[in-house]
Design a protein around this motif. Structure first.
Motif, PDB file in Angstrom:
ATOM      1  N   ARG A 235       0.821  -1.215   0.000  1.00  0.00           N
ATOM      2  CA  ARG A 235       0.000   0.000   0.000  1.00  0.00           C
ATOM      3  C   ARG A 235       0.853   1.262   0.000  1.00  0.00           C
ATOM      4  O   ARG A 235       0.360   2.343   0.314  1.00  0.00           O
ATOM      5  CB  ARG A 235      -0.923   0.009   1.223  1.00  0.00           C
ATOM      6  N   GLY A 236       2.130   1.144  -0.339  1.00  0.00           N
ATOM      7  CA  GLY A 236       3.044   2.272  -0.275  1.00  0.00           C
ATOM      8  C   GLY A 236       3.085   3.151  -1.503  1.00  0.00           C
ATOM      9  O   GLY A 236       3.820   4.147  -1.528  1.00  0.00           O
ATOM     10  N   THR A 237       2.310   2.820  -2.549  1.00  0.00           N
ATOM     11  CA  THR A 237       2.229   3.667  -3.741  1.00  0.00           C
ATOM     12  C   THR A 237       0.896   4.405  -3.734  1.00  0.00           C
ATOM     13  O   THR A 237      -0.160   3.797  -3.556  1.00  0.00           O
ATOM     14  CB  THR A 237       2.356   2.833  -5.023  1.00  0.00           C
ATOM     15  N   PHE A 238       0.963   5.730  -3.909  1.00  0.00           N
ATOM     16  CA  PHE A 238      -0.221   6.583  -3.869  1.00  0.00           C
ATOM     17  C   PHE A 238      -0.408   7.234  -5.231  1.00  0.00           C
ATOM     18  O   PHE A 238       0.551   7.744  -5.813  1.00  0.00           O
ATOM     19  CB  PHE A 238      -0.064   7.671  -2.805  1.00  0.00           C
ATOM     20  N   THR A 239      -1.636   7.222  -5.723  1.00  0.00           N
ATOM     21  CA  THR A 239      -1.953   7.887  -6.985  1.00  0.00           C
ATOM     22  C   THR A 239      -3.093   8.866  -6.747  1.00  0.00           C
ATOM     23  O   THR A 239      -4.184   8.472  -6.294  1.00  0.00           O
ATOM     24  CB  THR A 239      -2.353   6.876  -8.068  1.00  0.00           C
ATOM     25  N   ILE A 240      -2.813  10.155  -7.012  1.00  0.00           N
ATOM     26  CA  ILE A 240      -3.802  11.216  -6.816  1.00  0.00           C
ATOM     27  C   ILE A 240      -3.812  12.087  -8.061  1.00  0.00           C
ATOM     28  O   ILE A 240      -2.757  12.574  -8.483  1.00  0.00           O
ATOM     29  CB  ILE A 240      -3.469  12.072  -5.577  1.00  0.00           C
ATOM     30  N   PHE A 359      -5.796  14.844  -1.000  1.00  0.00           N
ATOM     31  CA  PHE A 359      -4.950  14.586   0.162  1.00  0.00           C
ATOM     32  C   PHE A 359      -5.375  15.401   1.386  1.00  0.00           C
ATOM     33  O   PHE A 359      -4.818  16.463   1.694  1.00  0.00           O
ATOM     34  CB  PHE A 359      -3.478  14.862  -0.160  1.00  0.00           C
ATOM     35  N   ALA A 360      -6.355  14.890   2.111  1.00  0.00           N
ATOM     36  CA  ALA A 360      -6.841  15.528   3.339  1.00  0.00           C
ATOM     37  C   ALA A 360      -5.898  15.193   4.488  1.00  0.00           C
ATOM     38  O   ALA A 360      -6.074  14.206   5.198  1.00  0.00           O
ATOM     39  CB  ALA A 360      -8.255  15.051   3.644  1.00  0.00           C
ATOM     40  N   SER A 361      -4.880  16.044   4.671  1.00  0.00           N
ATOM     41  CA  SER A 361      -3.842  15.771   5.688  1.00  0.00           C
ATOM     42  C   SER A 361      -4.203  16.298   7.062  1.00  0.00           C
ATOM     43  O   SER A 361      -3.597  15.912   8.057  1.00  0.00           O
ATOM     44  CB  SER A 361      -2.514  16.376   5.243  1.00  0.00           C
ATOM     45  N   GLY A 362      -5.182  17.208   7.128  1.00  0.00           N
ATOM     46  CA  GLY A 362      -5.653  17.723   8.405  1.00  0.00           C
ATOM     47  C   GLY A 362      -7.159  17.570   8.491  1.00  0.00           C
ATOM     48  O   GLY A 362      -7.884  18.081   7.638  1.00  0.00           O
ATOM     49  N   VAL A 363      -7.653  16.865   9.514  1.00  0.00           N
ATOM     50  CA  VAL A 363      -9.088  16.670   9.727  1.00  0.00           C
ATOM     51  C   VAL A 363      -9.372  16.909  11.207  1.00  0.00           C
ATOM     52  O   VAL A 363      -8.813  16.221  12.065  1.00  0.00           O
ATOM     53  CB  VAL A 363      -9.541  15.250   9.325  1.00  0.00           C
ATOM     54  N   LYS A 364     -10.235  17.895  11.508  1.00  0.00           N
ATOM     55  CA  LYS A 364     -10.534  18.220  12.904  1.00  0.00           C
ATOM     56  C   LYS A 364     -12.030  18.421  13.106  1.00  0.00           C
ATOM     57  O   LYS A 364     -12.720  18.978  12.241  1.00  0.00           O
ATOM     58  CB  LYS A 364      -9.811  19.510  13.317  1.00  0.00           C
ATOM     59  N   VAL A 365     -12.506  18.007  14.276  1.00  0.00           N
ATOM     60  CA  VAL A 365     -13.842  18.344  14.739  1.00  0.00           C
ATOM     61  C   VAL A 365     -13.681  19.445  15.774  1.00  0.00           C
ATOM     62  O   VAL A 365     -12.957  19.288  16.764  1.00  0.00           O
ATOM     63  CB  VAL A 365     -14.562  17.125  15.342  1.00  0.00           C
ATOM     64  N   VAL A 366     -14.343  20.591  15.540  1.00  0.00           N
ATOM     65  CA  VAL A 366     -14.187  21.783  16.367  1.00  0.00           C
ATOM     66  C   VAL A 366     -15.541  22.163  16.947  1.00  0.00           C
ATOM     67  O   VAL A 366     -16.551  22.169  16.233  1.00  0.00           O
ATOM     68  CB  VAL A 366     -13.625  22.954  15.529  1.00  0.00           C
ATOM     69  N   SER A 381      -2.176  19.645  -2.769  1.00  0.00           N
ATOM     70  CA  SER A 381      -1.673  18.884  -3.921  1.00  0.00           C
ATOM     71  C   SER A 381      -0.389  18.171  -3.502  1.00  0.00           C
ATOM     72  O   SER A 381       0.688  18.391  -4.073  1.00  0.00           O
ATOM     73  CB  SER A 381      -1.405  19.830  -5.096  1.00  0.00           C
ATOM     74  N   PHE A 382      -0.503  17.312  -2.488  1.00  0.00           N
ATOM     75  CA  PHE A 382       0.685  16.708  -1.901  1.00  0.00           C
ATOM     76  C   PHE A 382       1.426  15.825  -2.903  1.00  0.00           C
ATOM     77  O   PHE A 382       2.647  15.680  -2.838  1.00  0.00           O
ATOM     78  CB  PHE A 382       0.310  15.901  -0.658  1.00  0.00           C
ATOM     79  N   GLN A 383       0.678  15.252  -3.850  1.00  0.00           N
ATOM     80  CA  GLN A 383       1.340  14.421  -4.850  1.00  0.00           C
ATOM     81  C   GLN A 383       2.323  15.249  -5.679  1.00  0.00           C
ATOM     82  O   GLN A 383       3.376  14.743  -6.112  1.00  0.00           O
ATOM     83  CB  GLN A 383       0.308  13.726  -5.747  1.00  0.00           C
ATOM     84  N   ARG A 384       1.998  16.512  -5.910  1.00  0.00           N
ATOM     85  CA  ARG A 384       2.905  17.381  -6.674  1.00  0.00           C
ATOM     86  C   ARG A 384       4.097  17.828  -5.832  1.00  0.00           C
ATOM     87  O   ARG A 384       5.167  18.100  -6.367  1.00  0.00           O
ATOM     88  CB  ARG A 384       2.139  18.572  -7.238  1.00  0.00           C
ATOM     89  N   VAL A 385       3.899  17.906  -4.522  1.00  0.00           N
ATOM     90  CA  VAL A 385       5.037  18.156  -3.631  1.00  0.00           C
ATOM     91  C   VAL A 385       6.021  16.996  -3.722  1.00  0.00           C
ATOM     92  O   VAL A 385       7.229  17.180  -3.845  1.00  0.00           O
ATOM     93  CB  VAL A 385       4.559  18.335  -2.171  1.00  0.00           C
ATOM     94  N   MET A 386       5.488  15.778  -3.703  1.00  0.00           N
ATOM     95  CA  MET A 386       6.333  14.588  -3.711  1.00  0.00           C
ATOM     96  C   MET A 386       7.013  14.369  -5.057  1.00  0.00           C
ATOM     97  O   MET A 386       8.129  13.846  -5.125  1.00  0.00           O
ATOM     98  CB  MET A 386       5.504  13.360  -3.342  1.00  0.00           C
TER      99      MET A 386
END
Length: 448
Positions: A235-240, A359-366, A381-386
């Motif tokens: 599961r180490g390959t990500f496609t976005i 890429f939802a890297s931050g999820v919070k209930v406030v 666009s985390f895939q473009r960062v990588m």
């Protein structure tokens, strides 16, 4: 929602569609902030010049990862916090607040950030934060810039009424390894009236494949290790959005079940490079025996038998036991009611948009000042960062928010089947016998 944040909202309708084979409902999330690249507020032109000369500030290098919100009483505006980990050079600030124009100011002030690892009294690199019910913001500082450990990891708490540091715990060297990267804190307040002293903080070690437990009242911590904290190589390959990258990250997503008076809480977790969800009773990991042996009993932590269809990053749970998480492909936000079995037929879509929900890297209930719950999400666009293909001519980072009551209107997540409203599905696969648990059978499946 407070008037301050209501004024901030720029309404954006997400593309609505259903994922074939899944019961889902399309709804809207509002875009609160968005950037092609981050813009920073410096104390002076001189400070910005020095940061650029030393390459502490390289425009376009900063990537936000997490979001949290502090709603304030009276005339004070609500504050949006974001984190900007220092993957490498060029990030002038690692934790900041966002103003109405989207500019980022250092929190609590710039002096905490300009050291860039040279002064361990400041902040070195922060991935995620957690605002708790006691008006405290918990900040986990990795102590690393890139792969270099400049300072020991430390957990800090700030009083959001004064922005003063009120707690600091430097992690003992015995509780982390060379590859450790502590990135996700969740806060377990075992409150008695207004007394918030009995607090535990659980922190995911994404690269060291462990969990840090901090007992705040006794100012001590220990490390917990288990095979379920590791990534799955398959599961180490990500496609976005058509771009792929490899990332072998372990435990990252953490979510706590609601506190029930006199009852235990569940910690849900998963590795980034995985499609499984796991659960452990917090009484297991709060046991101080881990001070001497970090290895958890293999039978004390459990994996649900079914899986997500694709990887997820951050997750959070509301006061009603409903979990929220993003899926990588198609980019979308989903909910699951923890009273139901953990299986795709009980995952329900909240929103889907291939462009805005990547890429939802931050999820919070406030909780807002009216006692309403809000869902806040940071996407990128985390895939473009990588892959090194980030383009400043397009929007790359967004903060979304909406009231949960509005998001869940008519959603199956809000109204689970009556025959499954027994509490938490995790009750069926864990036993409440303290840290030494035995194998429990659910249907034809044994959980180890």
């Amino acid at each position: 929602m407070s008037q301050g944040i209501d004024r901030f909202f720029l309404l954006s309708y997400c593309l609505a569609c259903c994922w074939p084979g899944f019961a889902s409902r399309a709804s809207e999330l509002r875009i609160v902030r968005q950037w092609p690249q981050l813009d920073f507020v410096f104390p002076s032109e001189m400070a910005m010049g020095i940061a650029m000369e030393r390459r502490h500030y390289v425009p376009g290098n900063s990537v936000p990862i997490d979001v949290d919100v502090h709603h304030r009483q009276g005339a004070l505006k609500s504050r949006i916090f974001i984190t900007i980990p220092r993957f490498d050079e060029g990030r002038p600030v690692t934790l900041g607040t966002v103003d109405e124009q989207g500019r980022v100011s250092a929190y609590p002030d710039y002096s905490w950030h300009e050291n860039q690892g040279s002064n361990c009294n400041g902040l070195t690199s922060v991935f995620r934060v957690a605002v708790d019910e006691c008006n405290r913001m918990w900040v986990m500082d990795t102590g690393k810039i890139g792969d270099t450990q400049y300072c020991p990891p430390k957990l800090l708490a700030f009083d959001l009424a004064t922005d003063n540091l009120i707690y600091q715990h430097v992690v003992n060297a015995s509780s982390y390894v060379q590859n450790s990267l502590f990135i996700t804190p969740v806060v377990d307040v075992r409150r008695r009236g207004r007394d918030c002293a009995d607090t535990y903080v659980y922190v995911a070690d994404v690269s060291g494949f462990g969990l840090l437990v901090v007992d705040v009242a006794r100012d001590r911590s220990w490390r917990v290790t288990h095979r379920l904290f590791f990534p799955f190589p398959s599961r180490g390959t990500f496609t976005i959005d058509g771009e792929s990258f490899d990332l072998m990250d372990g435990v990252l997503g953490l979510a706590l079940s609601p506190h029930r008076q006199g009852g235990d809480r569940f910690l849900y977790f998963h590795a980034l490079a995985s499609t499984t969800e796991n659960v452990v009773r917090t009484s297991v990991i709060r046991n101080s025996s881990f001070l001497h042996d970090s290895n958890a009993d293999p039978q004390s932590i459990h994996v649900f038998p079914d899986e997500r269809p694709i990887q997820a990053a951050a997750e959070a749970m509301d006061r009603n036991g409903i979990m929220y998480f993003g899926l990588m492909e198609p980019p979308s936000i989903w909910c699951w009611n923890s009273a139901t079995e953990y299986t795709p037929r009980n995952f329900h879509q909240i929103a889907m948009n291939r462009e805005t929900l990547q890429f939802a890297s931050g999820v919070k209930v406030v909780n807002n000042l009216k006692g309403e719950q809000e869902l806040w999400i940071l996407t990128s666009s985390f895939q473009r960062v990588m892959t090194g293909s980030l383009n400043a001519n397009r929007v790359n980072f967004r903060i979304h928010a909406e009231k949960i009551e509005r998001l869940l209107e008519n959603s199956p997540c809000k109204n689970p089947p009556k025959d499954q409203s027994h509490g938490y599905h995790a009750n069926r696969i864990t036993q409440n016998h303290g840290p030494k648990l035995t194998t429990y059978r659910y249907g034809a499946v044994s959980f180890l």
